[in-house]
Write a protein that holds these residues in place. Structure first.
Motif, PDB file in Angstrom:
ATOM      1  N   ALA A 169       0.848  -1.188   0.000  1.00  0.00           N
ATOM      2  CA  ALA A 169       0.000   0.000   0.000  1.00  0.00           C
ATOM      3  C   ALA A 169       0.881   1.233   0.000  1.00  0.00           C
ATOM      4  N   GLY A 170       0.430   2.253  -0.730  1.00  0.00           N
ATOM      5  CA  GLY A 170       1.145   3.514  -0.786  1.00  0.00           C
ATOM      6  C   GLY A 170       0.166   4.675  -0.861  1.00  0.00           C
ATOM      7  N   ILE A 171       0.528   5.778  -0.267  1.00  0.00           N
ATOM      8  CA  ILE A 171      -0.314   6.972  -0.261  1.00  0.00           C
ATOM      9  C   ILE A 171       0.487   8.121  -0.860  1.00  0.00           C
ATOM     10  N   GLU A 172      -0.054   8.773  -1.849  1.00  0.00           N
ATOM     11  CA  GLU A 172       0.566   9.929  -2.486  1.00  0.00           C
ATOM     12  C   GLU A 172      -0.370  11.126  -2.361  1.00  0.00           C
ATOM     13  N   ILE A 173       0.189  12.273  -1.994  1.00  0.00           N
ATOM     14  CA  ILE A 173      -0.585  13.490  -1.780  1.00  0.00           C
ATOM     15  C   ILE A 173      -0.086  14.566  -2.738  1.00  0.00           C
ATOM     16  N   ALA A 174      -1.008  15.182  -3.469  1.00  0.00           N
ATOM     17  CA  ALA A 174      -0.686  16.269  -4.401  1.00  0.00           C
ATOM     18  C   ALA A 174      -1.376  17.535  -3.927  1.00  0.00           C
ATOM     19  N   THR A 175      -0.637  18.640  -3.921  1.00  0.00           N
ATOM     20  CA  THR A 175      -1.171  19.939  -3.517  1.00  0.00           C
ATOM     21  C   THR A 175      -0.891  20.967  -4.601  1.00  0.00           C
ATOM     22  N   ALA A 176      -1.786  21.951  -4.726  1.00  0.00           N
ATOM     23  CA  ALA A 176      -1.629  23.055  -5.685  1.00  0.00           C
ATOM     24  C   ALA A 176      -1.329  24.324  -4.921  1.00  0.00           C
ATOM     25  N   GLU A 177      -0.213  24.970  -5.299  1.00  0.00           N
ATOM     26  CA  GLU A 177       0.197  26.171  -4.591  1.00  0.00           C
ATOM     27  C   GLU A 177      -0.403  27.429  -5.196  1.00  0.00           C
ATOM     28  N   ASP A 178      -0.934  27.397  -6.427  1.00  0.00           N
ATOM     29  CA  ASP A 178      -1.538  28.573  -7.048  1.00  0.00           C
ATOM     30  C   ASP A 178      -2.913  28.812  -6.457  1.00  0.00           C
ATOM     31  N   ALA A 179      -3.214  30.090  -6.156  1.00  0.00           N
ATOM     32  CA  ALA A 179      -4.524  30.438  -5.617  1.00  0.00           C
ATOM     33  C   ALA A 179      -5.543  30.464  -6.743  1.00  0.00           C
ATOM     34  N   THR A 180      -6.677  29.925  -6.521  1.00  0.00           N
ATOM     35  CA  THR A 180      -7.747  29.856  -7.507  1.00  0.00           C
ATOM     36  C   THR A 180      -8.926  30.663  -7.003  1.00  0.00           C
ATOM     37  N   THR A 181      -9.457  31.545  -7.883  1.00  0.00           N
ATOM     38  CA  THR A 181     -10.587  32.388  -7.525  1.00  0.00           C
ATOM     39  C   THR A 181     -11.780  32.016  -8.374  1.00  0.00           C
ATOM     40  N   VAL A 182     -12.899  31.790  -7.729  1.00  0.00           N
ATOM     41  CA  VAL A 182     -14.141  31.447  -8.418  1.00  0.00           C
ATOM     42  C   VAL A 182     -15.057  32.653  -8.333  1.00  0.00           C
ATOM     43  N   ALA A 183     -15.407  33.239  -9.509  1.00  0.00           N
ATOM     44  CA  ALA A 183     -16.267  34.419  -9.564  1.00  0.00           C
ATOM     45  C   ALA A 183     -17.699  34.005  -9.857  1.00  0.00           C
ATOM     46  N   VAL A 184     -18.626  34.560  -9.090  1.00  0.00           N
ATOM     47  CA  VAL A 184     -20.052  34.274  -9.259  1.00  0.00           C
ATOM     48  C   VAL A 184     -20.735  35.574  -9.665  1.00  0.00           C
ATOM     49  N   ARG A 185     -21.413  35.588 -10.811  1.00  0.00           N
ATOM     50  CA  ARG A 185     -22.106  36.773 -11.316  1.00  0.00           C
ATOM     51  C   ARG A 185     -23.512  36.831 -10.734  1.00  0.00           C
ATOM     52  N   GLN A 186     -23.853  37.974 -10.224  1.00  0.00           N
ATOM     53  CA  GLN A 186     -25.176  38.158  -9.637  1.00  0.00           C
ATOM     54  C   GLN A 186     -26.181  38.519 -10.734  1.00  0.00           C
ATOM     55  N   ARG A 187     -27.274  37.848 -10.774  1.00  0.00           N
ATOM     56  CA  ARG A 187     -28.341  38.109 -11.745  1.00  0.00           C
ATOM     57  C   ARG A 187     -29.682  38.037 -11.032  1.00  0.00           C
ATOM     58  N   ARG A 188     -30.654  38.791 -11.587  1.00  0.00           N
ATOM     59  CA  ARG A 188     -31.989  38.817 -11.020  1.00  0.00           C
ATOM     60  C   ARG A 188     -32.810  37.678 -11.604  1.00  0.00           C
ATOM     61  N   VAL A 189     -33.536  37.035 -10.765  1.00  0.00           N
ATOM     62  CA  VAL A 189     -34.387  35.926 -11.172  1.00  0.00           C
ATOM     63  C   VAL A 189     -35.823  36.391 -11.113  1.00  0.00           C
ATOM     64  N   GLU A 190     -36.545  36.290 -12.225  1.00  0.00           N
ATOM     65  CA  GLU A 190     -37.936  36.706 -12.300  1.00  0.00           C
ATOM     66  C   GLU A 190     -38.835  35.478 -12.296  1.00  0.00           C
ATOM     67  N   HIS A 191     -40.020  35.682 -11.692  1.00  0.00           N
ATOM     68  CA  HIS A 191     -40.973  34.587 -11.609  1.00  0.00           C
ATOM     69  C   HIS A 191     -42.381  35.148 -11.683  1.00  0.00           C
ATOM     70  N   HIS A 192     -43.206  34.560 -12.535  1.00  0.00           N
ATOM     71  CA  HIS A 192     -44.601  34.978 -12.703  1.00  0.00           C
ATOM     72  C   HIS A 192     -45.494  33.789 -12.409  1.00  0.00           C
ATOM     73  N   GLN A 193     -46.608  34.014 -11.729  1.00  0.00           N
ATOM     74  CA  GLN A 193     -47.550  32.964 -11.381  1.00  0.00           C
ATOM     75  C   GLN A 193     -48.964  33.486 -11.549  1.00  0.00           C
ATOM     76  N   GLN A 194     -49.816  32.683 -12.207  1.00  0.00           N
ATOM     77  CA  GLN A 194     -51.217  33.023 -12.412  1.00  0.00           C
ATOM     78  C   GLN A 194     -52.076  31.854 -11.981  1.00  0.00           C
ATOM     79  N   LEU A 195     -53.279  32.183 -11.470  1.00  0.00           N
ATOM     80  CA  LEU A 195     -54.205  31.165 -10.995  1.00  0.00           C
ATOM     81  C   LEU A 195     -55.572  31.430 -11.604  1.00  0.00           C
ATOM     82  N   PHE A 196     -56.126  30.471 -12.328  1.00  0.00           N
ATOM     83  CA  PHE A 196     -57.435  30.563 -12.959  1.00  0.00           C
ATOM     84  C   PHE A 196     -58.365  29.568 -12.294  1.00  0.00           C
ATOM     85  N   ILE A 197     -59.578  30.048 -11.976  1.00  0.00           N
ATOM     86  CA  ILE A 197     -60.602  29.211 -11.362  1.00  0.00           C
ATOM     87  C   ILE A 197     -61.847  29.296 -12.218  1.00  0.00           C
ATOM     88  N   ALA A 198     -62.400  28.171 -12.660  1.00  0.00           N
ATOM     89  CA  ALA A 198     -63.606  28.125 -13.478  1.00  0.00           C
ATOM     90  C   ALA A 198     -64.657  27.311 -12.759  1.00  0.00           C
TER      91      ALA A 198
END
Length: 208
Positions: A169-198
């Motif tokens: 058995a052997g265990i190998e560990i890999a690490t990344a020294e470069d910093a990674t940035t994850v950007a999240v774009r903010q967007r507006r979410v629209e929602h419409h709802q209608q209710l019909f009763i007959a």
């Protein structure tokens, strides 16, 4: 103790000396039989059945309806042992093993409320063929403050083989020294709802 054999040298193994040796061995054989006769008469496994019934009466053992002579002799022979260890887990296992029921397991206090129930686990074949014997032994040697029930099990035989094997058995560990940035774009979410009763209404006096 077994009577020893009488051996002579090859030039002495015949004639009057050999006849005398055979006569002595025959005589001491009769003496041995006379000395062991009282023991055989008091042994329930070898004594005449009339004496066995007398010993059973002295031990408080009644013959069962479906038991054969061998089971009856075993019950009389081990009556003191059964009575001494009756009700104990080890005593029940030993008792059933002497009567030919090889596989028995006993479970106590499994339920917190019904703590006085003792479960006797045995094989299906033994319970089907000797349930009358097990019930009789429990009635005679079981504890009066306990309730007994049977549970059927099907034991399986497992065979394991040992073999030589290797493992690395052997265990190998890999690490990344470069910093990674994850950007999240903010967007507006629209929602419409209608209710019909007959609904449907039936006019009064109208045709159906």
């Amino acid at each position: 103790m077994k009577m020893p054999e009488i051996h002579f040298k090859y030039w002495m193994g015949r004639g009057e000396l050999a006849k005398c040796a055979r006569a002595l061995r025959h005589y001491w054989g009769h003496v041995e039989a006379a000395l062991t006769l009282p023991l055989e008469k008091h042994d329930p496994l070898t004594a005449p059945i009339a004496l066995v019934r007398l010993q059973a009466w002295g031990c408080g053992i009644d013959p069962l309806e479906r038991e054969d002579e061998q089971i009856f002799r075993l019950r009389v022979a081990y009556a003191f042992e059964f009575a001494r260890h009756g009700g104990e887990t080890a005593g029940f296992k030993t008792m059933f093993a002497r009567l030919g029921i090889d596989w028995v397991d006993i479970h106590e206090r499994e339920d917190a409320e019904q703590w006085d129930v003792i479960t006797i686990e045995t094989r299906d074949a033994d319970l089907a063929s000797k349930n009358w014997l097990m019930n009789a032994m429990i009635r005679q040697y079981g504890r009066t403050c306990r309730r007994y029930q049977f549970n059927v099990t099907y034991p399986a035989t497992l065979c394991l083989r040992g073999a030589l094997f290797g493992h690395r058995a052997g265990i190998e560990i890999a690490t990344a020294e470069d910093a990674t940035t994850v950007a999240v774009r903010q967007r507006r979410v629209e929602h419409h709802q209608q209710l019909f009763i007959a609904t449907l209404s039936r006019p009064q006096g109208g045709e159906q």
